[in-house]
Design an enzyme around this catalytic site. Structure first.
Site, PDB file in Angstrom:
ATOM      1  N   SER A 123      43.057  50.020  33.894  1.00  0.00           N
ATOM      2  CA  SER A 123      41.805  49.826  33.036  1.00  0.00           C
ATOM      3  C   SER A 123      41.423  48.523  33.136  1.00  0.00           C
ATOM      4  CB  SER A 123      42.542  50.428  31.468  1.00  0.00           C
ATOM      5  OG  SER A 123      41.435  49.873  30.756  1.00  0.00           O
ATOM      6  N   ASP A 144      33.064  57.163  31.994  1.00  0.00           N
ATOM      7  CA  ASP A 144      33.112  57.522  30.692  1.00  0.00           C
ATOM      8  C   ASP A 144      31.818  57.508  29.991  1.00  0.00           C
ATOM      9  OD1 ASP A 144      35.902  58.329  31.501  1.00  0.00           O
ATOM     10  OD2 ASP A 144      36.678  56.324  30.273  1.00  0.00           O
ATOM     11  N   ARG A 170      33.635  41.062  22.770  1.00  0.00           N
ATOM     12  CA  ARG A 170      33.214  42.304  21.777  1.00  0.00           C
ATOM     13  C   ARG A 170      32.235  41.781  20.806  1.00  0.00           C
ATOM     14  NH1 ARG A 170      34.374  44.954  26.027  1.00  0.00           N
ATOM     15  NH2 ARG A 170      36.713  45.340  26.462  1.00  0.00           N
ATOM     16  N   ASP A 199      40.008  47.047  20.955  1.00  0.00           N
ATOM     17  CA  ASP A 199      38.379  47.012  21.279  1.00  0.00           C
ATOM     18  C   ASP A 199      37.672  47.922  20.210  1.00  0.00           C
ATOM     19  OD1 ASP A 199      38.787  44.925  22.998  1.00  0.00           O
ATOM     20  OD2 ASP A 199      38.745  46.350  24.788  1.00  0.00           O
TER      21      ASP A 199
HETATM   22  N1  ARG Z   1      44.792  43.647  25.403  1.00  0.00           N
HETATM   23  C1  ARG Z   1      43.708  42.969  25.661  1.00  0.00           C
HETATM   24  C2  ARG Z   1      43.129  42.567  24.243  1.00  0.00           C
HETATM   25  O1  ARG Z   1      43.235  43.456  23.500  1.00  0.00           O
HETATM   26  C3  ARG Z   1      42.635  43.364  26.714  1.00  0.00           C
HETATM   27  C4  ARG Z   1      42.047  44.547  26.335  1.00  0.00           C
HETATM   28  C5  ARG Z   1      41.163  44.780  27.411  1.00  0.00           C
HETATM   29  N2  ARG Z   1      40.729  46.096  27.687  1.00  0.00           N
HETATM   30  C6  ARG Z   1      41.072  46.967  28.695  1.00  0.00           C
HETATM   31  N3  ARG Z   1      40.343  48.281  28.958  1.00  0.00           N
HETATM   32  N4  ARG Z   1      41.540  46.545  30.088  1.00  0.00           N
HETATM   33  O2  ARG Z   1      42.175  41.777  24.087  1.00  0.00           O
END
Ligand code: ARG
Length: 414
Positions: free
Chosen positions: A175, A14, A95, A124
């Site tokens: 993912s 991506d 992040r 995110d």
């Molecule tokens: N749900 C978790 C959070 O919001 C993990 C998100 C991780 N992203 C992913 N692409 N798996 O912190």
């Protein structure tokens, strides 16, 4: 001058396609920035070269591993941060550190905009964009997947048409986001919340059902931070890495929850965070020994709020910073050793010692050497229970007493 956009680059399909996609859509030059937060996997120099091959005018890799461990994982540890009592905020704390490096790159190259590869459904995107504007209010944000209709199928088609040096064939069913604090796995067949995670979901941990022999570990803390393992001095990064390996072998730190996202969706998430969960377990126990009771009780609610703010993308917010100051203050005496046994999916505390603890053998013991004056307890209880006693007396006078009626003796006999 041509406009410049800094892209948070992972090296995957991506974001590789996003380089050309953003350029085509906006005319801007794209600067790719990859940040090493201990995610492992591909060589970062290979990733950097790929960004250039995909059309980036500049490409960077920032080694943020120690910074991430010290300034992001350690505050999460001091807070015992577990969102919804379960998730050790793995992605949420990465992040802000990634953002710091993106913003730095944007300033350096005179970029007006920062781009990231998130969808419009997750947390995110919020964390990136709120962090970006908290650090640099003048910067704009763009998310090609969300804002420029960069779907997976279009990404594959684009990569093939432009001969981009990125595999479009082996599509991971999940993912995944990972760093040294842990690993998050979602989507695919995990979206049926009745489905049990299969073996291929996990990579930081082995199956806890078939563990190797038990592993005893002593973790030494100084003011809330791990400073030694089994007597060997370690940095925060080394502590997390070593415990990831040792606890990972024992299958410790697998978490499977339905979680409340900031955007209002409930989603199924699987995590593995062996090092983080061992450290949090040890740290919590050391706090039980060293924190004064009221400070300890209050800290729980502060930590819960801290964790929610961090989960919700407010790492750089004023309230989060104020709570940091409180949490930091509580850690002054959180020093000492915790002994644990790691085995079969569990990290069990078996011993604790602290020079700055509040556990007092003379007060606690029922054996010889008791220094607690039990005769004082009677008067204490008299006064402590006085308010409740008076309220109860009023209930009796008003005919509202607790129903304590008992069956007359012998009435249960036939
Ligand atoms: N749900 C978790 C959070 O919001 C993990 C998100 C991780 N992203 C992913 N692409 N798996 O912190």
């Amino acid at each position: 001058m041509t406009e410049r956009i800094v892209l948070a680059y992972s090296g995957g399909l991506d974001t590789s396609v996003a380089i050309g996609w953003i350029h085509d859509a906006t005319g801007a030059e794209v600067i790719a920035c990859a940040v090493d937060v201990g995610q492992g996997g591909e060589d970062l120099e290979v990733i950097r070269q790929r960004a250039l091959d995909c059309g980036a005018v500049e490409a960077y890799v920032a080694d943020a591993r120690d910074e991430f461990a010290e300034e992001y994982c350690m505050p999460a540890l001091k807070a015992n941060a577990l969102y919804m009592d379960a998730y050790p905020v793995v992605s949420a704390i990465s992040r802000p550190v990634i953002t710091k490096h993106l913003v730095r790159a944007a300033k350096k190259h005179g970029a007006t905009t920062v781009a990231h590869g998130c969808t419009g459904k997750g947390n995110d995107q919020v964390r990136f964009e709120v962090s970006i504007t908290s650090l640099a209010p003048e910067l704009k944000c763009i998310a090609p997947v969300r804002d420029l209709a960069l779907t997976r199928d279009r990404a594959i088609e684009y990569a093939e048409r432009h001969n981009l040096p990125i595999a479009t064939t082996k599509h991971n069913p999940f993912s995944i986001d990972q760093n040294v604090w842990g690993r998050a796995i979602e989507t695919g067949f995990l979206e049926d919340i009745w489905n049990e995670p299969t073996k291929d979901v996990f990579s930081y941990t082995d199956d806890p059902a078939f563990p190797p022999v038990a592993d005893e570990v002593i973790i030494s803390f100084a003011q809330g931070i791990p400073v030694a393992i089994d007597g060997r001095t370690v940095t925060p990064l080394q502590a997390i890495q070593e415990l990831n390996v040792r606890a990972g072998k024992q299958g410790i730190g697998r978490i499977d929850i339905v979680e409340d996202r900031l955007v209002g969706i409930k989603s199924r998430e699987v995590y593995e965070a062996p090092g983080a969960m061992v450290l949090i377990t040890a740290h919590q126990e050391l706090e039980r020994v060293t924190l004064e009771r009221e400070q300890s009780r209050f800290k729980r609610s502060v930590s819960d709020r801290w964790t929610e703010l961090v989960y919700d993308g407010q790492w750089f917010s004023p309230l989060k910073k104020s709570l940091d100051a409180f949490i930091e203050d509580t850690q002054r005496y959180v020093s000492g050793d915790i002994r644990m046994v790691l085995h079969g999916g569990r990290a069990t505390v078996t011993g604790r010692r602290s020079e700055t603890g509040l556990y007092d053998y003379g007060m606690a013991t029922y054996d010889e050497g008791d220094q607690f004056d039990q005769s004082q307890a009677k008067g204490f209880i008299e006064i402590y229970g006085l308010a409740a006693k008076q309220a109860a007396a009023r209930d009796v006078a008003q005919g509202n007493a607790e129903d304590l009626a008992v069956e007359p003796a012998g009435s249960d006999q036939a």
